[in-house]
Design a protein around this motif. Structure first.
Motif, mmCIF file in Angstrom:
data_model
loop_
_atom_site.group_PDB
_atom_site.id
_atom_site.type_symbol
_atom_site.label_atom_id
_atom_site.label_comp_id
_atom_site.label_asym_id
_atom_site.label_seq_id
_atom_site.Cartn_x
_atom_site.Cartn_y
_atom_site.Cartn_z
ATOM 1 N N UNK A 76 -19.580 26.079 4.356
ATOM 2 C CA UNK A 76 -19.073 24.643 3.803
ATOM 3 C C UNK A 76 -18.749 24.254 2.554
ATOM 4 N N UNK A 104 -15.983 32.319 17.264
ATOM 5 C CA UNK A 104 -16.558 31.495 18.109
ATOM 6 C C UNK A 104 -16.200 31.512 19.496
ATOM 7 N N UNK A 105 -14.849 31.195 19.521
ATOM 8 C CA UNK A 105 -13.656 31.849 21.181
ATOM 9 C C UNK A 105 -14.414 33.082 21.725
ATOM 10 N N UNK A 120 -15.742 35.598 20.699
ATOM 11 C CA UNK A 120 -17.259 36.104 20.757
ATOM 12 C C UNK A 120 -17.443 35.512 22.183
ATOM 13 N N UNK A 128 -12.303 30.210 11.967
ATOM 14 C CA UNK A 128 -14.005 29.822 12.449
ATOM 15 C C UNK A 128 -14.246 30.433 14.068
ATOM 16 N N UNK A 129 -13.277 28.682 14.575
ATOM 17 C CA UNK A 129 -13.019 28.521 15.607
ATOM 18 C C UNK A 129 -12.842 29.246 16.580
ATOM 19 N N UNK A 138 -11.144 26.725 9.703
ATOM 20 C CA UNK A 138 -11.840 25.649 10.778
ATOM 21 C C UNK A 138 -11.087 26.565 11.885
ATOM 22 N N UNK A 151 -8.628 24.190 4.583
ATOM 23 C CA UNK A 151 -10.039 23.881 5.014
ATOM 24 C C UNK A 151 -9.572 24.121 6.890
ATOM 25 N N UNK A 152 -8.653 23.507 7.339
ATOM 26 C CA UNK A 152 -7.374 23.624 8.484
ATOM 27 C C UNK A 152 -8.100 25.538 9.352
ATOM 28 N N UNK A 198 -22.415 29.792 7.921
ATOM 29 C CA UNK A 198 -22.025 27.979 7.706
ATOM 30 C C UNK A 198 -22.040 26.906 6.395
#
Lengths: 383, 666, 412
Positions: free
Chosen positions: C113, C73-74, C76, C69-70, C66, C62-63, C109
């Motif tokens: 998930x 986004x950052x 982008x 994905x983080x 995450x 999971x980490x 997403x």
């Protein structure tokens, strides 16, 4: 010569004086004489004042007074409040010598009537236009009057009804309630189906009914409630020394066990009375192998769920050794038992048990048992 | 003893007096109609003044809550700290959270909703103006009430979620928890009443032509929030009543020996508590959904998606509460269900982030301070949201819950999400509300220090949480802090330093306000904005719009200024009017008669009555009776009062003309 | 429009630096995450048992997801703020949205998930498996210490009689143990991070948790549900011993009572103990002057109804809710940081007179509430019906303290 008022007061003074003398001569004791003599003196004073001012009357030869006196300008409207106030005063007096409840009713009546009378008097002075005055008064007072009157009215009806229901015996209350309901339904039905009935007749019927209810309520209230028994609990009976927990009899505490929780989640243990007459327990997760005793922590509100799989009503009891109670000033050691209520077959009941002393404090330790089933015994260890 | 001896031959008494003209007021309680001075604020029903009062109060509580936080961080900067005793520390973190959640973020969002919603939908005020005033006064009295507990025996000390049975009297013997309970009941009344008000406003009072899908996005998000409040506040009200009766009237709702299950409180609280966090963050989402398009010169990307995802978050938000209880012993099936549901709610939130970034894509980005805050929200909220996804994984959550990792998560989403959005809104709408611009340079300093401070404070909390530091501990020890330079002690110290930087950054906001107070008046359309509220003056006149505008499109203001003159599918936008021209056009066609609701005493009196009732519950039955009497009288007076004051209640104008209805210059 | 562009020109440099710098900042902080504490005793990323390993394995799925994905986004956002800043271009195309893109970016997403949800549900069910546990240990939380008791059972190599201890739960290595826990007063939470996640201990309910340690050692934990004044001072440890060391430990805990030799300070201490301490703190086998067994009744003194059993006090090395050490720093390091092969032996030595941390113990005996906040106001006991909420201040003299310490040192 003498005005009306003066005549009255002089007469009263003479009467008081004569009574004082007569009482003083005839009776022992100074109180009555002093009272009447004081009354005589007071009345004499008032009489003197009144003779001097001649009743404060406006005489017909004082023309300006006639024209400008408030009482001359406009006569006050009809009003019920003085009578209500007087009625209240009478009820207060009666209540002083009879029941306190009557006294209180009288006080309330006096206060209400007094408030209304005052409001009315003020409203009449607001302006010279009587319609406007009435409107002002109703605008301000109605939002208070109507809800209050409704509350009082409903309160009286409900209270009267409750007194009747508490006075009748348990079965008769059911009868009364059913009959009342049927009567109301019948009357309402009639009223609905006969639109031609004059409103007077309808009002009359309702008023009679309400009056009967209130009168009945007053009578029943004065007579007192029937005997009402407080429901027992298993704790209560045990504490009084009753051997409910060791017995198979049905006590009142077992009916409609209102003090017991039906079930709860994540209990400490589930204890089942099997058909074979054994007590087996189950806990969260696997049972400790090699033990046939249940261990519970001490001083903890442990929830134990009792499941009855036998064919009879049974209760689960717990023998917690002895405890010390104070009886007649001395400390006495009595057996300490707690139990559930009688549980019907296939029923379950939760019991919250908090045990303060460890099981090794008593030679026999603690054990669960079911009265009436010899083989049902489960040791409880509290470390 | 006066009896009229009425002589029979006295002339009739007819016509002795003419009819006296009655005055329509009854002498006392003339309505407050002042347009200046403190009375014009205390008795106002104008949504703009109420919005400003909400905003100012919220800011005061922000600094109070912030001060409490700084004390907490000072205590935790070193091992075995002695700045705060255990008791004071417990009170401090309880009140910090309560103040920040209930007395800062919610009222600040209410400030924006109150001020902006009527303007954004073309209305002159909200549906129930006096009720609006009641909401404000009840909130402020509730907030003051809770904070008086500091001086009256100690504040509440059970944590902001006040788990039972720790909240019962034997474990929390002071009155602190009672102050907390009653104060929150009051602020709950304020929110509930406000919710009803704003829902009716948004649904009933939109300008002609404004369908729901042409409503500005901030109004949409505010509407969703009001629905959330409408259904969530009753739940906490019930829980608070159970607690109140448990503590004060010997009820046994949370008394384990009587058969209670302490998890009841947790379920009730979190059924409220989870929608509450969406109540906190959705208004900010709405704000930046306005700010980003304006400063990107493009419309919001995927407006319907943003609307529906907001509604979806609101709805699903009621179905995930037990993710706060993964370690509480619910059983694997419940845990699995809530775990999956919590992951599901990440989807609509992700949709929003995508829409915001795509709004900026291809735009013409102007980084004013408001825009900086908005972009900051996107970045920080993404971090917080992703740590949230790691909590949705229930087994991981059993390691993370009740540690500083959770503290890090919710501060990133609340501070980085809700608070940054609120600051974006403040900078964006300041010229509208106060008629002046805030200084951009100070704004940048404000922004950067807050961002740096925030990340230094809450970033390390991820580390110390995952490495085993639980939350709500008044001390931490060297023994549990690990070895090496970067041990838990180091990060605690960094966090404290960061919190002070954050504090300075926040103070710079106040400096900015002070420095900007003498700025020249702001231009009519400083940001070249897009939505309806900008078709008014800065600040708006008391009646908002000179005439109710007719709406033809979403982003109505933009479409009045710019026309598409492109051909063959090409778009070419030419400016055909300036903002000033659009506003002037509306003014030129002003309505002749404008009716506004009049100020009133009763809301503040009723709120005061509630305050007295609350003190009475704690201290004295007599006080309670007095308070109840005040409330009943206030309700009575309110019911009798017409919405608009009679002409005669206004002071006659000095020039002898009609009483002026022009009120309020802020 | 004029004023707007003025503003934009003035601060263009700041604009340019601004958002890009922010991204860098956040990324930099991310890098700092690499700076973690070593050997943090409660590190959740350092599993020492199968349950914690299951959770850690899931974390490692999971980490990173995450994190990636983080980063996407950052990155982008960083690209956007640089590429589309105002350089004087015309009013951009007023796109209202591209539904296909949005739906796609909603589904993506959701798929990720779902990918996380499947192993999550699997792990939830796996962690809930307690049928394979071989030994059951009961835990009862109380403000502000933990009582640990072992019922009579066949598991754990056979426990013939109940064992009661507090603060340190001793388990055999490699044996899956079921912790069955509840609370006496408010909600507490049992958390040993290196062995498993936490479980709340709720009064009136019993919750279970599976613990298994792979290696001998001490595993630290803390109460993690706010429980009042001294929530921060409510700690515990799980001690894992090799099976034969565990047998030795059991023998220690079931050893019969050894009265102190006559005439020693400890013998006087025994009398002081009976007078001052025994009404709450049970010592198995202790007899009073008349030879009757002394049964402690803390339920009559303490609001929450119990106090730690001190029969084998010096076999554990922390006290007062595991808040303070019984060992001096040096001796503590010997035990806590011992290599696994030697750990059992050192732990079983217990606390000797030279290793005793008498500073903390004396402070505690002198005035317990001053050392560990337990009373908001020691005078006001009406709300608890006159019962105390923790150890009261007994106003012991220094001599009495000396005697008690001598006596307690023999409780092994």
């Amino acid at each position: 010569m003498f005005t009306t008022g003066s005549k009255f007061l002089i007469g009263a003074t003479v009467l008081a004086t004569v009574s004082a003398i007569a009482y003083g001569v005839a009776q022992d004791g100074v109180m009555g004489t002093v009272g009447l003599a004081s009354a005589a003196v007071a009345l004499a004073f008032l009489a003197g004042v009144n003779i001097y001012v001649r009743d404060s009357n406006v005489w017909d030869d004082e023309i300006s007074a006639v024209e400008t006196a408030p009482a001359a300008a406009r006569p006050p409207a009809d009003s019920i409040w003085p009578m209500a106030f007087a009625l209240g005063a009478v009820v207060v007096t009666v209540g002083l010598v009879t029941y306190q409840a009557v006294f209180i009713v009288g006080i309330i009546l006096m206060l209400a009537a007094g408030a209304e009378w005052t409001a009315e008097a003020w409203a009449e002075r607001a302006s010279a236009d009587a319609t406007f005055n009435a409107e002002v008064r109703s605008r301000i007072a109605n939002p208070l009057e109507f809800p209050l009157a409704a509350a009082i009215g409903i309160g009286i009806i409900v209270y009267a009804f409750s007194r009747i229901m508490l006075w009748l015996s348990k079965t008769n209350t059911v009868v009364f309630f059913s009959v009342m309901g049927a009567v109301i339904l019948g009357v309402a039905f009639l009223l609905a189906y006969r639109p031609g009935i004059k409103s007077r007749a309808a009002f009359g019927t309702i008023a009679v009914g309400a009056l009967a209810l209130v009168a009945g309520g007053a009578a029943a209230g004065l007579d007192g409630e029937r005997e009402i028994k407080v429901h027992e609990t298993t704790e209560g009976v045990s504490e009084e020394g009753g051997d409910i927990c060791a017995s198979t009899e049905e006590f009142e505490a077992d009916e409609k066990a209102s003090q017991s929780v039906g079930a709860t989640a994540a209990v400490a243990a589930t204890i089942t009375l099997t058909d074979a007459g054994e007590l087996v327990f189950d806990v969260n997760g696997p049972v400790e192998e090699g033990t046939d005793s249940l261990t519970l922590p001490r001083s903890n509100p442990n929830n134990v769920l009792f499941v009855n799989e036998s064919d009879e009503d049974r209760r689960l009891s717990l023998d917690l050794g002895t405890r010390v109670v104070e009886e007649d000033g001395a400390d006495e050691e009595v057996p300490f038992l707690v139990c559930t209520a009688l549980v019907e077959p296939d029923g379950e009941q939760n019991k919250t048990i908090t045990i303060g002393a460890p099981s090794f404090a008593f030679p026999d330790g603690y054990s669960f048992f079911v009265p009436g089933v010899e083989s049902a015994r489960l040791e409880l260890v509290v470390p | 003893m006066a009896i009229i001896e009425r002589p029979s031959d006295t002339p009739a008494l007819a016509g002795t007096s003419g009819v006296v003209t009655p005055s329509s007021s009854y002498g006392y309680f003339r309505r407050p109609v002042e347009s200046t001075g403190w009375k014009s604020w205390a008795f106002t029903v104008d949504h703009k003044k109420i919005g400003i009062m909400y905003g100012v109060s919220a800011m005061v509580f922000f600094f109070i809550g912030g001060f409490e936080a700084l004390l907490i961080r000072l205590q935790l900067a070193q091992p075995d700290g002695t700045i705060l005793s255990a008791d004071k520390y417990n009170q401090m973190f309880t009140m910090h959270a309560t103040t920040m959640v209930f007395l800062f973020v919610m009222p600040m969002a209410a400030a924006f909703a109150n001020y902006m919603m009527p303007l954004q939908i073309g209305a002159r005020d909200v549906a129930f103006p006096r009720l609006n005033a009641l909401s404000f006064w009840t909130f402020i009295f509730g907030g003051i009430f809770i904070n008086t507990s500091w001086f009256l025996g100690g504040a509440a000390d059970g944590g902001w979620f006040m788990y039972a049975p720790n909240s019962s009297v034997p474990f929390s013997p002071t009155n602190g928890v009672d102050f907390w309970t009653l104060g929150l009941l009051m602020t709950g009344v304020a929110s509930q009443v406000g919710a009803v008000n704003l829902i009716v406003t948004a649904l009933n009072m939109r300008a002609p032509g404004m369908t729901l899908m042409r409503m500005p996005i901030f109004t949409w998000m505010a509407l969703v929030v009001q629905f959330l409040l409408l259904f969530a506040i009753p739940i906490i009200t019930v829980a608070l009543f159970l607690l109140l009766f448990q503590r004060n009237f010997d009820a046994t709702f949370f008394n384990v020996a009587e058969g209670a299950d302490p998890l009841l409180w947790q379920h009730l609280f979190w059924l409220f508590g989870h929608p509450e966090v969406y109540i906190l963050v959705l208004p900010s989402f709405g704000i930046i959904s306005e700010v980003l398009p304006t400063f990107s010169r493009k419309p919001l990307f995927g407006y319907p998606f943003v609307v529906f995802s907001g509604a979806a978050i609101g709805l699903v938000g009621f179905g995930v509460w037990a993710h706060h209880m993964f370690a509480a012993g619910l059983g694997p099936i419940s845990v699995a269900v809530f775990s999956v549901a919590t992951m599901a709610i990440a989807v609509p939130t992700g949709v929003k982030i995508i829409n915001w970034t795509l709004t900026m894509w291809g735009g013409k980005l102007w980084f004013s301070t408001a825009m900086l805050f908005a972009v900051g929200l996107i970045v920080q909220f993404t971090v917080g949201g992703l740590s949230g996804v790691t909590h949705a994984v229930a087994p991981s959550d059993t390691q993370q819950t009740d540690t500083y990792y959770i503290v890090a998560h919710f501060h990133y989403v609340i501070f980085g999400g809700a608070v940054l959005g609120l600051f974006a809104g403040i900078y964006y709408w300041w010229p509208k509300v106060f008629g002046k611009m805030l200084n951009e340079t100070w704004g940048r300093w404000n922004f950067w220090l807050m961002i740096i401070g925030m990340n230094l404070t809450f970033g390390p909390m991820h580390i110390i949480g995952l490495q085993g530091q639980p939350r709500r501990m008044y001390v931490w020890t060297e023994n549990r802090a690990g070895e090496g330079f970067f041990n838990l002690g180091f990060w605690n110290l960094v966090s404290t330093i960061g919190s002070f930087i954050l504090g300075v950054g926040a103070l710079l906001f106040l400096v900015n306000i002070w420095v900007s107070r003498k700025n020249p008046p702001a231009p009519a359309d400083p940001w070249d904005a897009r939505s309806l509220e900008w078709i008014t003056q800065n600040p708006p006149k008391e009646h908002n719009f000179d005439r109710t505008p007719t709406i033809h499109a979403l982003d109505e203001f933009f479409h009045r200024k710019y026309e598409d003159v492109g051909e063959d599918g090409q778009h070419d936008y030419k400016q055909v009017r300036t903002g000033e021209q659009v506003i002037a056009e509306e003014e030129a066609n002003a309505d002749a008669h404008i009716h506004l609701p009049s100020p009133s005493y009763w809301p503040i009196i009723l709120s005061f009555g509630m305050l007295v009732v609350c003190y009475g519950v704690i201290y004295s039955f007599l006080l309670l009776a007095v308070g109840a009497a005040i409330c009943i009288l206030a309700l009575f007076g309110w019911a009798l009062e017409p919405p608009t004051a009679d002409d005669s209640e206004f002071d006659p104008p000095s020039d002898g003309g009609q009483p002026s209805k022009e009120l309020a210059h802020v | 429009m004029e004023s707007a562009s003025t503003v934009s020109t003035m601060s263009r440099r700041a604009k340019l630096r601004g958002p890009a710098a922010r991204i860098a900042l956040v990324a930099g902080l991310g890098a700092l995450v690499a700076g973690c504490a070593q050997d943090a005793p409660q590190d959740t990323w350092d599993p020492a048992g199968p349950n914690a390993e299951m959770i850690n394995d899931l974390d490692w799925i999971v980490f990173p997801i995450a994190g990636i994905v983080g980063l996407i986004v950052l990155t982008f956002v960083a690209i956007i703020v640089v590429k589309f800043r105002d350089r004087g271009q015309a009013i951009p195309e007023q796109t209202h949205g591209k539904p296909a893109l949005e739906i796609g970016l909603t589904i993506l997403p959701a798929l990720i998930l779902i990918g996380i949800a499947i192993p999550t549900v699997g792990t939830i069910m796996a962690l809930n498996e307690t049928d394979d546990t071989e030994c059951i240990v009961n835990v009862t939380g109380q403000q502000w210490w933990w009582e640990v008791d072992y019922a009579q059972q066949d598991g754990c190599g056979g426990i013939p009689e109940p064992i009661v201890t507090s603060g340190q739960m001793v388990i055999p290595v490699g044996t899956p143990v079921l912790v069955r826990g509840t609370s006496r007063d408010v909600i507490h939470s049992w958390w040993i991070p290196r062995l498993n996640g936490k479980r709340d201990m709720v009064p009136g309910r019993v919750h279970t948790l599976r613990l298994e340690a792979d290696e001998p050692g001490i595993y630290a934990g803390q109460c993690t549900e706010f429980c009042g004044l001294s929530h921060a001072n409510m700690r515990m440890e799980v001690v894992a011993l090799e099976p034969d060391d565990f047998e030795a430990w059991k023998a220690q805990q079931l050893a019969p009572y050894q009265a102190p030799a006559a005439g020693t300070l400890a013998a006087t201490g025994e009398g002081t103990y009976v007078a001052q301490c025994a009404r709450c703190h049970q010592v198995n086998g202790l007899e009073d002057a008349d030879g009757a067994p002394v049964i402690a009744r803390p339920d009559l003194q303490v609001y929450s109804g119990a106090a730690p059993n001190l029969s084998y006090f010096m076999t554990r090395n922390t006290f007062a809710g595991a808040s303070w050490d019984l060992l001096t720093d040096e001796c503590r390091a010997d035990v806590w940081e011992a290599p696994p092969e030697e750990f059992g032996e050192r732990y079983l030595e217990g606390v000797t007179a030279d290793c005793l941390n008498s500073v903390d113990l004396r402070e505690w005996l002198r005035n317990a509430p001053a050392k560990k906040p337990m009373y908001a106001d020691a005078e006001k006991l009406e709300v608890t019906d006159g019962l105390v909420r923790g150890m009261p201040n007994l106003a012991l003299s220094e001599d009495q303290i000396d005697e008690l310490i001598a006596y307690l040192l023999e409780r092994k």
